[in-house]
Design a protein around this motif. Structure first.
Motif, PDB file in Angstrom:
ATOM      1  N   MET A  87       0.831  -1.205   0.000  1.00  0.00           N
ATOM      2  CA  MET A  87       0.000   0.000   0.000  1.00  0.00           C
ATOM      3  C   MET A  87       0.868   1.259   0.000  1.00  0.00           C
ATOM      4  N   GLY A  88       2.017   1.194   0.670  1.00  0.00           N
ATOM      5  CA  GLY A  88       2.940   2.324   0.641  1.00  0.00           C
ATOM      6  C   GLY A  88       3.480   2.576  -0.752  1.00  0.00           C
ATOM      7  N   VAL A  89       3.765   1.491  -1.478  1.00  0.00           N
ATOM      8  CA  VAL A  89       4.246   1.629  -2.854  1.00  0.00           C
ATOM      9  C   VAL A  89       3.162   2.257  -3.729  1.00  0.00           C
ATOM     10  N   VAL A  90       1.918   1.813  -3.555  1.00  0.00           N
ATOM     11  CA  VAL A  90       0.812   2.399  -4.328  1.00  0.00           C
ATOM     12  C   VAL A  90       0.696   3.888  -4.030  1.00  0.00           C
ATOM     13  N   GLU A  91       0.706   4.229  -2.751  1.00  0.00           N
ATOM     14  CA  GLU A  91       0.551   5.631  -2.337  1.00  0.00           C
ATOM     15  C   GLU A  91       1.658   6.508  -2.919  1.00  0.00           C
ATOM     16  N   MET A  92       2.901   6.082  -2.752  1.00  0.00           N
ATOM     17  CA  MET A  92       4.018   6.904  -3.203  1.00  0.00           C
ATOM     18  C   MET A  92       4.128   6.946  -4.723  1.00  0.00           C
ATOM     19  N   SER A  93       3.750   5.872  -5.397  1.00  0.00           N
ATOM     20  CA  SER A  93       3.792   5.874  -6.871  1.00  0.00           C
ATOM     21  C   SER A  93       2.832   6.911  -7.426  1.00  0.00           C
ATOM     22  N   ILE A  94       1.648   6.999  -6.825  1.00  0.00           N
ATOM     23  CA  ILE A  94       0.670   7.976  -7.299  1.00  0.00           C
ATOM     24  C   ILE A  94       1.129   9.392  -6.990  1.00  0.00           C
ATOM     25  N   ILE A  95       1.638   9.612  -5.777  1.00  0.00           N
ATOM     26  CA  ILE A  95       2.072  10.961  -5.397  1.00  0.00           C
ATOM     27  C   ILE A  95       3.196  11.448  -6.314  1.00  0.00           C
ATOM     28  N   VAL A  96       4.217  10.600  -6.504  1.00  0.00           N
ATOM     29  CA  VAL A  96       5.345  10.991  -7.354  1.00  0.00           C
ATOM     30  C   VAL A  96       4.908  11.114  -8.813  1.00  0.00           C
ATOM     31  N   GLY A  97       4.074  10.181  -9.268  1.00  0.00           N
ATOM     32  CA  GLY A  97       3.603  10.232 -10.647  1.00  0.00           C
ATOM     33  C   GLY A  97       2.840  11.504 -10.947  1.00  0.00           C
ATOM     34  N   GLN A  98       2.000  11.941 -10.010  1.00  0.00           N
ATOM     35  CA  GLN A  98       1.244  13.172 -10.218  1.00  0.00           C
ATOM     36  C   GLN A  98       2.157  14.400 -10.182  1.00  0.00           C
ATOM     37  N   VAL A  99       3.201  14.352  -9.369  1.00  0.00           N
ATOM     38  CA  VAL A  99       4.167  15.459  -9.374  1.00  0.00           C
ATOM     39  C   VAL A  99       4.851  15.553 -10.725  1.00  0.00           C
ATOM     40  N   VAL A 100       5.243  14.407 -11.266  1.00  0.00           N
ATOM     41  CA  VAL A 100       5.886  14.400 -12.584  1.00  0.00           C
ATOM     42  C   VAL A 100       4.941  14.978 -13.638  1.00  0.00           C
TER      43      VAL A 100
END
Length: 360
Positions: A87-100
């Protein structure tokens, strides 16, 4: 607790990899804050993933330590930790992806794709919450020799769960701002992205629900650290029961502070500009906490030295009444250095280094 950690440094490989990855990501985000001049909702665009990665390093590092307390492998706890990592990987992937992509991750429903990502984040954090509770139950089912340490672990896990729960108002319908496609906010009374405190960004013009969320989550680190400090620096004059009671007082007060900070934010007050009612509540909590701690200290017992023998005048060794046992002939003999202590009722089922930990 530190001795136990060194003896049983059990490592959950996915968790260790996740913590290391979050540490690297924190460094990358720190560079991004300096190198990338983009601003999103009034803050550097890389600030959010930086704060989340640091928080996951602390949370994951604490889980590594908690797993080291398990005397026997717990598949339930291991699976729950694996779920937390996923779940941490899902959360951080979305946060970083949206920043990009140059857009926000939280509350963003401006497009169908952004809405799906936001709903996925919400589902991930709820699953993580359930896994967190499962880990807490698994750890607390294991015997922990130090009572203060047990209180610190249990209360710390409960406070982290409370910190997750106080974030729920951010997603309530009445928190939705007038902006179309935005399904929540962390500020109360003002729009997100206004003036804020350095680094953390908490609003200085209105309420901010992130404060109680932050404080509650990190009770998971604060209370065990306090337990270690009490054991290290006050163990000579505070017995285990007194230290445990002090941890209970601090834990309850910490939880009340988390609720108080959330209540202040929901009323639209900045952290550093409380009104009279908030100040009165803070003063009342402080008085109750100090009085309770004072009562615990006043009733404390001096810790026992563990000495079972006292030296008699003239250098002869004098045995205490409890140091003697009856032989088969009814004769009482002092227990010499070569005589092993017979196993008592509390030794059942305790073997190997588990017995050493209990004795420690």
């Amino acid at each position: 607790m530190t001795d136990n950690l060194s003896r049983r440094a059990y490592r959950h490989r996915p968790l260790m990899v996740f913590v290391a990855a979050m540490a690297v990501l924190a460094v990358v985000c720190a560079v991004g804050i300096v190198a990338d001049q983009r601003v999103l909702t009034g803050a550097p665009i890389w600030l959010k993933p930086f704060k989340f990665s640091v928080s996951f390093v602390l949370y994951g590092g604490t889980l590594v330590w908690l797993l080291s307390l398990l005397r026997r492998r717990s598949r339930i706890a291991e699976w729950a930790v694996t779920v937390v990592v996923a779940m941490g990987v899902v959360e951080m992937s979305i946060i970083v992806g949206q920043v990009v992509r140059g857009t926000t991750s939280h509350y963003n429903e401006t497009t169908p794709f952004n809405a799906v990502l936001w709903q996925l984040m919400g589902a991930a954090i709820m699953v993580l919450f359930v896994a967190h509770v499962v880990i807490g139950v698994a750890v607390l089912r294991q015997p922990i020799a130090d009572r203060a340490g047990r209180y610190a672990i249990g209360l710390g896990l409960a406070l982290a769960a409370l910190g997750m729960l106080v974030a729920v108002p951010m997603t309530m319908p009445d928190q939705a701002p007038v902006l179309e496609g935005i399904a929540g906010a962390h500020s109360v009374g003002v729009a997100d992205g206004g003036p804020g405190l350095p680094l953390v960004g908490w609003s200085t013009t209105g309420g901010d629900l992130r404060i109680g969320h932050f404080v509650g989550l990190h009770g998971m680190q604060v209370l065990p650290i306090l337990a270690l400090l009490l054991s290290r620096f006050a163990g000579g004059w505070l017995d285990g029961r007194t230290r445990a009671r002090l941890l209970l007082v601090v834990g309850v007060s910490y939880g009340a502070s988390t609720v108080l900070l959330t209540w202040q934010a929901l009323r639209g007050q900045p952290l550093l500009r409380p009104d009279t009612l908030t100040l009165a509540a803070v003063a009342g909590l402080a008085i109750v906490t100090v009085a309770a701690a004072g009562g615990v200290l006043a009733a404390r017992r001096m810790p026992t030295t563990g000495a079972e023998h006292r030296s008699a005048p003239g250098g002869q060794h004098q045995s205490a009444p409890g140091d003697q046992h009856r032989s088969g002939s009814g004769e009482q003999r002092p227990a010499g250095p070569g005589v092993a202590r017979s196993a008592g009722p509390h030794d059942d089922g305790v073997e190997g280094d588990a017995r050493a930990e209990v004795i420690a």
